[in-house]
Design an enzyme around this catalytic site. Sequence first.
Site, mmCIF file in Angstrom:
data_model
loop_
_atom_site.group_PDB
_atom_site.id
_atom_site.type_symbol
_atom_site.label_atom_id
_atom_site.label_comp_id
_atom_site.label_asym_id
_atom_site.label_seq_id
_atom_site.Cartn_x
_atom_site.Cartn_y
_atom_site.Cartn_z
ATOM 1 C CE LYS A 21 14.461 10.099 12.136
ATOM 2 N NZ LYS A 21 14.366 8.649 12.357
ATOM 3 N NE ARG A 73 20.339 8.200 10.162
ATOM 4 C CZ ARG A 73 19.215 8.462 9.486
ATOM 5 N NH1 ARG A 73 18.973 9.671 9.048
ATOM 6 N NH2 ARG A 73 18.332 7.512 9.263
ATOM 7 N NE ARG A 115 9.975 3.815 6.196
ATOM 8 C CZ ARG A 115 10.910 4.401 6.945
ATOM 9 N NH1 ARG A 115 10.618 5.492 7.631
ATOM 10 N NH2 ARG A 115 12.116 3.903 7.041
ATOM 11 N NE ARG A 146 13.420 4.637 3.000
ATOM 12 C CZ ARG A 146 13.713 5.290 4.110
ATOM 13 N NH1 ARG A 146 12.873 6.207 4.564
ATOM 14 N NH2 ARG A 146 14.815 5.043 4.768
ATOM 15 N NE ARG A 189 17.168 1.943 7.543
ATOM 16 C CZ ARG A 189 15.926 1.840 7.058
ATOM 17 N NH1 ARG A 189 15.566 0.759 6.401
ATOM 18 N NH2 ARG A 189 15.080 2.810 7.208
HETATM 19 P P1 AMP Z 1 16.215 8.136 6.504
HETATM 20 O O1 AMP Z 1 15.298 8.483 5.381
HETATM 21 O O2 AMP Z 1 16.443 9.274 7.458
HETATM 22 O O3 AMP Z 1 15.844 6.850 7.197
HETATM 23 O O4 AMP Z 1 17.650 7.873 5.835
HETATM 24 C C1 AMP Z 1 17.866 6.808 4.920
HETATM 25 C C2 AMP Z 1 19.346 6.500 4.839
HETATM 26 O O5 AMP Z 1 20.048 7.647 4.332
HETATM 27 C C3 AMP Z 1 20.026 6.173 6.158
HETATM 28 O O6 AMP Z 1 19.876 4.827 6.525
HETATM 29 C C4 AMP Z 1 21.481 6.529 5.829
HETATM 30 O O7 AMP Z 1 22.093 5.522 5.039
HETATM 31 C C5 AMP Z 1 21.323 7.768 4.959
HETATM 32 N N1 AMP Z 1 21.330 8.995 5.783
HETATM 33 C C6 AMP Z 1 20.277 9.843 6.006
HETATM 34 N N2 AMP Z 1 20.637 10.853 6.808
HETATM 35 C C7 AMP Z 1 21.943 10.636 7.128
HETATM 36 C C8 AMP Z 1 22.882 11.320 7.955
HETATM 37 N N3 AMP Z 1 22.545 12.426 8.644
HETATM 38 N N4 AMP Z 1 24.142 10.812 8.031
HETATM 39 C C9 AMP Z 1 24.498 9.716 7.345
HETATM 40 N N5 AMP Z 1 23.664 9.001 6.575
HETATM 41 C C10 AMP Z 1 22.390 9.461 6.456
#
Ligand code: AMP
Length: 192
Positions: free
Chosen positions: A14, A89, A128, A134, A146
């Site tokens: 994404k 999400r 990654r 990360r 996740r």
């Molecule tokens: P991402 O970079 O999108 O993979 O997000 C990393 C982490 O941030 C996720 O595993 C969640 O813990 C948190 N996170 C990101 N976006 C959301 C969301 N829309 N709702 C809840 N937690 C989020």
Amino acid sequence: MKFYIMFGPPGAGKGTHAAAIREKYNLRHLSTGELLREEIAASTTLGKQAKELIDKGSLVPDEVVEGMIRSQFEHTEGTNGFLLDGFPRTLRQAEDLDAMLADMGKEVSAVVSLMIPDELVFTRIKGRAAVEGRADDASDEVISNRIKTYHAQTEPLIDYYKAKGKYHEITADGETIEINRQRVLDLMEKLQ
Ligand code: AMP
């Protein structure tokens, strides 16, 4: 004003493909994960609370991400719209997003879904981790959580957006980033 949602499991690409789409269509890329990582880096109260949940592979509370998104929607100057990445999400976030947009006299334009099988989620995230460092990419247990979180809380959004006729999917399992990017750009072109 357009509101596109980049949808898909962790590691689907994404964030990677958002850059190309953002440039081509003059959209603002809004990644809730990135915004949360900025809060963590700045050691804000919100960042500290979010870090614990993110490091476990769980979601942060809906109100937290919705607050961040709401304030970002106030800045629309010079852009054709938004490319939401990692939001919504949960079903509650999707419903609240619809309400937020309705208040602005707008609606979700389309959901661009990038699908990959769970096995590929592992390979991609491990790759990654080596590049981006990360914390939530580092352990198998966190990655598994996740994936579980995605299936339990995020996957139901597919039916939600299908029912509204807004769901569009590509398979993002191509050998190279370029192959997958072309699939995403072809879909975006069809959506115009
Ligand atoms: P991402 O970079 O999108 O993979 O997000 C990393 C982490 O941030 C996720 O595993 C969640 O813990 C948190 N996170 C990101 N976006 C959301 C969301 N829309 N709702 C809840 N937690 C989020």
